[in-house]
Design a protein around this motif. Structure first.
Motif: not given
Lengths: 442, 160
Positions: A191-199
């Motif tokens: 949730t806190f990273a989102t797929p944009y920042l971490c996958r």
């Protein structure tokens, strides 16, 4: 079949956040995703209806289980996370319960990071006990701690990419390797990273969960959640008869054998979502899709502002223990460089001078930051756990929960950053003035 | 490791889905809970002619079942395999012998020798992919269940 063959192009993230999961509507040509506000779907004929219920054909039956608007949202998140598919739920907590219900049976055991969102802690502590599922909390910062507590009845590892609220960054690759040594899936709340920042799937995670309420929606309008599966975990390894064996809840269907990489998700939808409910509403799915269209743009801005606010706090005499993992001095710096190269999100905490009263005074002194219990809104949010979510606890109990009496949690929004810092300065001035007042009146 | 990617090219998969009319399914089960039955049922529903190849059955899905590919009395475009990987070289030889255009091996049916035999015989080979899933991805309704079709296009969809 009249379509022109499509090449296997590796489209960029920004293209996929706009397009994945949707083609212009075949009936109307509508370019935006239509909101299919319908409970049910007319069958073509009795044979088709039977095929849909038997899962022999992909067909819409009833919106508790599937809906074309929700499906666009599901596929888009699955695509952005690099999974085989996704199932949406009415909240992040419902998504998590669904993901776990699908693979757990009474008598099972789960190993979880102790650095989690409070709502998750409640769910694991109390709901699991009712299900007769045992839990072991471990320190997520020590990969070896995971290995030491695996039992024959262990069924999953659970952790957050960026822990709430202390900002622990998970060594996903190391923990996934340990999970896989024991033929267990690693479940990550991203949730806190989102797929944009971490996958996390790219680093070995098997299941990814989101509270879409936060940065995915991005505008504080809707509650929802989603479960993504990588599709690579071997549910037929002997440890998961509940997924692999003939299912008494679906006339003997063997989900993993029949649907392969889609088996877990098919079971999650056709059984767990069917039986638990907790379905995402089509309108909320539409609002989340609107959010996803600008995810990368917002996250870049959230990160930029969070860095500036964290740096301001670190240099402020009335603030200490700034937990933003993106700070150069963070103990998670190496993990951030590896897993979060575009930034460590925008939620973190710090301790305000003056303890419980200081935290409260800071909240009273700000006028732009919104005092409320949410994160991941485009608007900046602030909360003081000591006077809200954790107010029943004494100072010692607060510390045991990893929260100091003066701890304040921020979710840094996308406003003009100088305004955010100006407002925090107002807050600190109020803290100082109140402290001085107390000294004079004492 | 078998280099599987060369047997999973999306353009090739779409070409095979277009070109095929008659599919012989080797190892099609008469048990309606088995994966092969799901696939056979689905393909028939979508207008393909499905021919069961299973020596232990006389009729499956309302179609005559034949003991081997050589026994099938009509031309076959695609041979779809639901058998143990070891059986693939023999099936590939049969597929070449009956002059099928393509050999499609389902999830887990991975055998390098079988693939080579089919390719040397001029056949297109798809391996470790599900025929139903790929059809649903490019033609069907897989996207209605939130699965990642990997498709990105602004071309208006046809009615499904």
């Amino acid at each position: 079949m009249t379509d022109k063959p499509e090449e296997a192009r590796a489209f960029g993230f920004e293209t996929r956040q706009l397009h994945a999961g949707q083609r212009p509507d075949p009936n109307t040509g509508a370019r935006a995703v239509p909101v299919f506000q319908t409970t049910s779907y007319v069958f073509e004929d009795p044979e088709s209806a039977a095929a849909y219920f038997n899962l022999q054909e992909y067909g819409n039956t009833y919106s508790r289980i599937m809906n074309p608007t929700v499906a666009v949202f599901e596929e888009r998140v699955a695509n952005l996370e690099g999974g085989s598919g996704a199932v949406a739920f009415s909240s992040g907590i419902a998504a998590q319960a669904g993901a776990l219900f699908t693979l757990l049976e009474p008598g099972d055991h789960v190993v979880s990071s102790s650095a989690l969102y409070g709502g998750t802690v409640n769910q694991f502590k109390h709901l699991f006990r009712k299900m007769n599922v045992e839990l072991t909390w471990i320190d997520p910062d020590d990969p070896d701690a995971w290995r030491g507590v695996v039992r024959p009845n262990t069924k999953a590892f659970f952790a957050e990419t960026i822990g709430n609220p202390a900002g622990n960054v998970l060594d996903i690759e190391a923990v996934a390797a340990i999970a896989h040594e024991h033929e267990l899936p690693l479940i990550v709340d991203n949730t806190f990273a989102t797929p944009y920042l971490c996958r996390p799937i790219e680093w070995g995670a098997d299941i990814v969960i989101h509270s879409a309420t936060k940065f995915i929606g991005g505008h504080g309008t809707s509650i929802g959640g989603v479960v993504v599966e990588a599709g690579t975990f071997n549910w037929s390894n002997g440890r998961f008869p509940v997924v692999a064996d003939p299912s008494p809840a679906y006339h003997g269907l063997q989900f993993h054998e029949t649907f392969g990489e889609y088996g877990y998700l098919m079971k999650l939808r056709a059984e767990t979502l069917r039986d638990l409910g907790g379905t995402l509403a089509p309108l909320n799915a539409f609002l989340f899709l609107q959010g996803l269209e600008t995810l990368s743009l917002r996250m870049d801005r959230h990160v930029e502002n969070a860095r500036a606010v964290a740096a301001f706090l670190e240099s402020h005499e009335l603030a200490s223990n700034v937990t933003y993992p993106g700070l150069p001095g963070s103990p998670y710096r190496t993990l951030v460089e590896k897993y979060l190269p575009r930034g460590a999100g925008a939620v973190f905490s710090f301790d305000c001078a003056g303890g419980r009263v200081g935290g409260q005074d800071l909240i009273s002194g700000v006028t732009l930051w919104s005092h409320l219990a949410n994160v991941g809104d485009a608007k900046s949010l602030i909360i003081h756990p000591g006077s809200t979510t954790h107010r029943q606890l004494g100072d010692d109990e607060l510390r045991a929960a990893g929260i100091a009496p003066g701890t304040v949690r921020l979710s840094v929004g996308t406003e003009s950053v100088e305004d955010l810092i100006w407002d925090l300065e107002q807050g600190f001035a109020h803290v100082a003035a109140r402290a001085a007042e107390k000294v004079t009146t004492a | 490791m078998t280099d599987l990617e060369r047997y999973q090219d999306p353009l090739t998969i779409q070409r095979v889905l277009h070109a095929t009319k008659t599919i012989a399914i080797v190892g099609l089960s008469n048990n309606e809970l088995r994966a092969s039955y799901f696939v056979g049922y689905y393909l028939k529903r979508h207008g393909y002619r499905v021919i069961p190849v299973n020596p232990r059955a006389t009729e499956i899905l309302g179609e005559t079942s034949y003991p081997s590919l050589q026994d099938v009395p009509v031309p076959v475009d695609l041979v779809n395999v639901f058998r143990a990987p070891d059986a693939l070289p023999g099936i590939a030889r049969d597929a070449v012998e009956i002059n099928a255009d393509a050999l499609w091996c389902q999830f887990g049916v991975i055998n390098e020798e079988g693939a080579r035999i089919a390719e040397d015989g001029g056949q297109t080979v798809i391996m470790d992919r599900c025929l139903k899933v790929e059809h649903a991805r490019y033609v069907g309704r897989m996207h209605w269940l939130g699965f990642n079709t990997q498709r990105i296009t602004s071309v208006r969809a046809g009615l499904q």
